[in-house]
Design an enzyme around this catalytic site. Sequence first.
Site, PDB file in Angstrom:
ATOM      1  N   ASP A  22      25.838 208.102 -44.262  1.00  0.00           N
ATOM      2  CA  ASP A  22      25.155 206.986 -44.921  1.00  0.00           C
ATOM      3  C   ASP A  22      24.342 207.419 -46.147  1.00  0.00           C
ATOM      4  O   ASP A  22      23.811 206.567 -46.860  1.00  0.00           O
ATOM      5  CB  ASP A  22      24.220 206.271 -43.934  1.00  0.00           C
TER       6      ASP A  22
ATOM      7  N   ARG B  89      37.677 202.238 -39.154  1.00  0.00           N
ATOM      8  CA  ARG B  89      36.654 201.884 -38.168  1.00  0.00           C
ATOM      9  C   ARG B  89      37.216 201.206 -36.904  1.00  0.00           C
ATOM     10  O   ARG B  89      36.864 200.072 -36.581  1.00  0.00           O
ATOM     11  CB  ARG B  89      35.574 201.028 -38.828  1.00  0.00           C
TER      12      ARG B  89
ATOM     13  N   CYS C  82      31.052 197.015 -43.675  1.00  0.00           N
ATOM     14  CA  CYS C  82      31.402 197.600 -44.962  1.00  0.00           C
ATOM     15  C   CYS C  82      32.817 198.161 -44.932  1.00  0.00           C
ATOM     16  O   CYS C  82      33.256 198.694 -43.921  1.00  0.00           O
ATOM     17  CB  CYS C  82      30.441 198.735 -45.268  1.00  0.00           C
TER      18      CYS C  82
ATOM     19  N   LYS D 291      17.439 199.669 -40.068  1.00  0.00           N
ATOM     20  CA  LYS D 291      18.560 198.749 -39.822  1.00  0.00           C
ATOM     21  C   LYS D 291      19.392 199.216 -38.626  1.00  0.00           C
ATOM     22  O   LYS D 291      19.714 198.438 -37.733  1.00  0.00           O
ATOM     23  CB  LYS D 291      19.442 198.696 -41.076  1.00  0.00           C
TER      24      LYS D 291
HETATM   25  C1  UD1 Z   1      28.582 205.294 -38.359  1.00  0.00           C
HETATM   26  C2  UD1 Z   1      27.754 206.542 -38.463  1.00  0.00           C
HETATM   27  C3  UD1 Z   1      26.326 206.144 -38.306  1.00  0.00           C
HETATM   28  C4  UD1 Z   1      26.012 205.099 -39.380  1.00  0.00           C
HETATM   29  C5  UD1 Z   1      26.964 203.910 -39.280  1.00  0.00           C
HETATM   30  C6  UD1 Z   1      26.759 202.887 -40.379  1.00  0.00           C
HETATM   31  C7  UD1 Z   1      28.329 208.787 -37.716  1.00  0.00           C
HETATM   32  C8  UD1 Z   1      28.835 209.628 -36.612  1.00  0.00           C
HETATM   33  N1  UD1 Z   1      28.187 207.479 -37.443  1.00  0.00           N
HETATM   34  O1  UD1 Z   1      28.359 204.706 -37.085  1.00  0.00           O
HETATM   35  O2  UD1 Z   1      25.476 207.265 -38.416  1.00  0.00           O
HETATM   36  O3  UD1 Z   1      24.701 204.670 -39.265  1.00  0.00           O
HETATM   37  O4  UD1 Z   1      28.275 204.385 -39.367  1.00  0.00           O
HETATM   38  O5  UD1 Z   1      27.363 203.266 -41.566  1.00  0.00           O
HETATM   39  O6  UD1 Z   1      28.045 209.282 -38.788  1.00  0.00           O
HETATM   40  N2  UD1 Z   1      35.881 206.010 -34.305  1.00  0.00           N
HETATM   41  C9  UD1 Z   1      37.109 205.875 -33.690  1.00  0.00           C
HETATM   42  N3  UD1 Z   1      37.195 205.042 -32.595  1.00  0.00           N
HETATM   43  C10 UD1 Z   1      36.132 204.370 -32.089  1.00  0.00           C
HETATM   44  C11 UD1 Z   1      34.889 204.517 -32.734  1.00  0.00           C
HETATM   45  C12 UD1 Z   1      34.792 205.335 -33.840  1.00  0.00           C
HETATM   46  O7  UD1 Z   1      38.083 206.459 -34.108  1.00  0.00           O
HETATM   47  O8  UD1 Z   1      36.284 203.647 -31.093  1.00  0.00           O
HETATM   48  C13 UD1 Z   1      35.750 206.899 -35.489  1.00  0.00           C
HETATM   49  C14 UD1 Z   1      35.452 206.121 -36.767  1.00  0.00           C
HETATM   50  O9  UD1 Z   1      36.603 205.667 -37.388  1.00  0.00           O
HETATM   51  C15 UD1 Z   1      34.728 207.159 -37.605  1.00  0.00           C
HETATM   52  C16 UD1 Z   1      33.963 207.952 -36.559  1.00  0.00           C
HETATM   53  O10 UD1 Z   1      34.638 207.745 -35.328  1.00  0.00           O
HETATM   54  O11 UD1 Z   1      35.630 208.023 -38.226  1.00  0.00           O
HETATM   55  C17 UD1 Z   1      32.496 207.575 -36.477  1.00  0.00           C
HETATM   56  O12 UD1 Z   1      32.394 206.314 -35.972  1.00  0.00           O
HETATM   57  P1  UD1 Z   1      31.070 205.714 -35.319  1.00  0.00           P
HETATM   58  O13 UD1 Z   1      30.003 206.746 -35.165  1.00  0.00           O
HETATM   59  O14 UD1 Z   1      31.464 204.904 -34.172  1.00  0.00           O
HETATM   60  O15 UD1 Z   1      30.680 204.731 -36.463  1.00  0.00           O
HETATM   61  P2  UD1 Z   1      29.499 203.785 -36.453  1.00  0.00           P
HETATM   62  O16 UD1 Z   1      29.007 203.473 -35.098  1.00  0.00           O
HETATM   63  O17 UD1 Z   1      29.887 202.683 -37.329  1.00  0.00           O
END
Ligand code: UD1
Length: 414
Positions: free
Chosen positions: A306, A121, A116, A22
Amino acid sequence: MDPIHICGGYSLDGETWVQGSKNAVLPILAAAVLTDGITTLTHCPRIADVHCMLRLLRSIGCMVEWTDGRIVIDARQITSVSLPEEYVTRMRSSVILMGAVLGRKRRVTISYPGGCVIGKRPIDMHLKAFSHMGVQLCENGNALTAWTKRLVGSEIALPFPSVGATENVILASVLAEGESVIRGAAREPEIEALCDFLVCAGADIVREEDGGTIRIRGVERLHSCTYRIPADRIVAGTYLLGCMAAGGRIRLRGTDAGALGAVLDTIRQMGGECECGAAEITLTAPERPRAVPYIRTAVYPGYPTDLQSQLLAALAVADGDSVVEETIFENRYRVVPELCKMGADIQIEEKKAVIRGVRELRGCAVTAQELRGGAALCMAALAAKGDTYIGNRHFIDRGYEALETDIRSLGGRI
Ligand code: UD1
């Protein structure tokens, strides 16, 4: 929608093929928007989030055909740069269409993405990186418009290796003017898959230093290509942890053990025996798993957030006390009250879950609160004595294409 009904308390014995990933297919579908040609993707999972992404692609003018695991996207004509809120707010991954549409058309309008409910986020890192590339941003209520006359390659240092921000910058850079360098980039296998796909379509991307630095030289156009989506390491890890909870022996086929490093280390620590072949993993689980004194979720190659809920399900029946610390998302313990209904003894202390292993869980009616927590309830149900009914299965359908068939093939009663 009917709840999932699992009759548990029996050890597993069986094998299954692992679906396409996914978290790899969604950014690659977004990347197809950059190609001035036809993209063919194979081994695509039939999951709700892929349906949603295809709707978004159709809404901006892509022609899409989906038969079994094969998706063909003709992105030669992009007729709109406005992404409909209805689908954008359904899943978090829609945010990566921002970089793709910006890259192709130099303009995009999108509402804040959904997904989710596992934390705040934010997307501040994505937006800051776009600004570095010469992009202007304008907010209007929940809608965000980004545009630029000239998209210029830039040096971007991410303060945290965000997966989504890394993907968005890569997508925006591929057709930009000049060179972009991303420092502090995410190293997740799904980033590697995105880069491999883009290179196959004609992009100029080099990942250095173990993936933490990515150099992208803008090219004029991307062309048609065919790419196979890799196996889903989170689905594989879910079933392995289900087997650790219920006991038994399972074989997962078509999956790469390399992408599951920290997960397999944890399973071994719990007493599981893993044999890894070229593209398969066989797990022999102990009668009862051992507790893990302390483990924290981390960016790749650390233990993935995850698979944190599924680990709680297995540790709930472990011999001894475990502590799990969630460091990525602040709201990822929504599964805990549901596991406790099944007899688990788990206390939350800020970012930590303290799990006192119990001899057995018992089946009851529980409710999925989000995707991975829902999968964790199914894994706990395999171990729990009696019948478990898991409601809100639509969350689980977002990420697992054939949970019932897979569980049945692995010897579970569902
Ligand atoms: C995250 C997971 C990814 C998983 C996906 C789906 C990590 C590092 N990333 O990716 O492996 O497949 O969820 O569940 O484990 N953040 C900020 N500002 C931003 C972007 C992110 O503060 O602009 C913070 C988020 O709040 C979070 C962290 O950074 O605490 C990780 O975020 P990110 O890796 O971007 O999340 P996803 O891409 O959703």
